[in-house]
Design a protein around this motif. Structure first.
Motif, PDB file in Angstrom:
ATOM      1  N   SER A   1       1.816   5.791  -6.838  1.00  0.00           N
ATOM      2  CA  SER A   1       1.579   4.662  -7.750  1.00  0.00           C
ATOM      3  C   SER A   1       2.888   4.157  -8.349  1.00  0.00           C
TER       4      SER A   1
ATOM      5  N   SER B   1       1.173   3.042  -3.399  1.00  0.00           N
ATOM      6  CA  SER B   1       0.117   3.966  -3.823  1.00  0.00           C
ATOM      7  C   SER B   1       0.268   5.309  -3.123  1.00  0.00           C
ATOM      8  N   GLN B   2       0.646   5.279  -1.854  1.00  0.00           N
ATOM      9  CA  GLN B   2       0.807   6.522  -1.089  1.00  0.00           C
ATOM     10  C   GLN B   2       1.922   7.400  -1.651  1.00  0.00           C
TER      11      GLN B   2
ATOM     12  N   GLY C   1       0.805  -1.213   0.000  1.00  0.00           N
ATOM     13  CA  GLY C   1       0.000   0.000   0.000  1.00  0.00           C
ATOM     14  C   GLY C   1       0.837   1.261   0.000  1.00  0.00           C
TER      15      GLY C   1
END
Length: 325
Positions: free
Chosen positions: A258, A254-255, A251
């Motif tokens: 991407s 994405s933070q 994750g």
């Protein structure tokens, strides 16, 4: 009797023993070669310590690249003959005066490239080739960050990326290594022991960061490498000299914009014979053109492989090192 370095148990440099080793005769599809020079690479340490499992267990003859002369060919090998100069990059088996090897892993060394150059650049040079041309195809105007810029792959990649027209940023761990990297194509070199490389990359790029980061260090640089990427940027993690990267929450990618991560290895990129030949040709061509210079900074006798490993792990070497049978 031919001799080789063998590992009978995993451990430190002291497990490298120099002993008699009969290479045998080549079978179908094989060639017997006499080494004239052997490359030294950090992956050899991984096999010695057991971080990478030996393909056929122990005892193991380490070493992944070499150059030499064909002595004899086996049945079905019609494109090589005794006396041909050849070079290769494989997993293991190079730390030997003579060896039998699959002929389809050999490439002929062209005129204008010495045996020592070939042995010094096959694994490192083809690694630079696939990283710059295929893992991420670097274009003129791209900004790249290359960790361990004064290492064997780093020195070749810096020159090659400059030839392409990229803006090149490197990291190194001492003032001497910073200067060495600057002399091999890097526009900017950050001494990571004295400077925060993430902050320096942001400063150098005016906050724009990099299209791609090439990281062979691993644990110590991984998080910082992600912070040096533009949105949609790629981290090519192709080694782990400081240790493997710990378990990671995807994750975070994405933070941070991407992002992409890949863990490439040379042996996948040259598994097909046609890819091996094309990669070696691209390497030989760029060296023959003068755009990339292969400098051999250290030479050790094959029997002194343990000392070579100790110096490599202690970061007492720079650039390219060879073992001489």
């Amino acid at each position: 009797m031919s001799k080789a370095i063998r590992i009978h148990a995993h451990g430190g440099p002291e497990v490298l023993t120099f002993e008699e080793a009969d290479p045998g005769r080549p079978g179908p599809g094989q060639a017997l070669i006499r080494h004239t020079a052997i490359g030294l690479n950090f992956i050899d340490v991984y096999f010695r310590t057991g971080l990478y499992p030996a393909p056929n267990g122990l005892p193991l003859v380490p070493g992944g690249e070499g150059a030499g002369v064909v002595i004899e060919v086996g049945e079905g090998v019609d494109w090589l003959k005794p006396g041909d100069r050849v070079a290769y990059a494989v997993n293991v088996g190079a730390y030997a005066e003579q060896r039998v090897i699959a002929a389809n892993r050999l490439v002929k060394v062209p005129d204008g490239i010495s045996d020592e150059q070939a042995a010094a650049m096959m694994l490192k040079g083809m690694t630079a080739e696939y990283l710059l041309n295929r893992t991420y195809k670097v274009k003129a105007g791209d900004t790249i960050l290359f960790h361990a810029a004064a290492g064997g792959v780093g020195l070749l990649a810096g020159q090659w990326a400059r030839h392409i027209g990229a803006v090149t940023i490197g990291t190194a761990g001492s003032a001497d290594k910073v200067e060495l990297a600057k002399a091999h194509g890097y526009d900017h070199v950050i001494n990571y022991r004295e400077q925060d490389f993430v902050a320096e990359v942001a400063r150098i790029t005016n906050g724009q960061k990099c299209e791609v980061v090439y990281d062979s260090v691993g644990k110590d640089t991984f998080e910082g490498s992600l912070d040096c990427l533009k949105p949609l940027g790629l981290l090519a993690l192709f080694g782990q000299s400081s240790g493997p990267v710990p378990p990671f929450n995807l994750g975070v990618l994405s933070q941070k914009g991407s992002l992409y991560i890949t863990r490439p290895t040379l042996f996948v990129y040259v598994a097909k014979r046609e890819d091996l030949v094309a990669s070696a040709k691209a390497l030989f061509d760029v060296v023959a053109s003068g755009a990339v210079e292969v400098r051999i900074n250290q030479r050790y006798a094959l029997k002194d492989a343990a000392r070579a490993h100790a110096d490599l792990e202690a970061r007492r070497t720079t650039g390219t090192t060879i073992l001489v049978p």
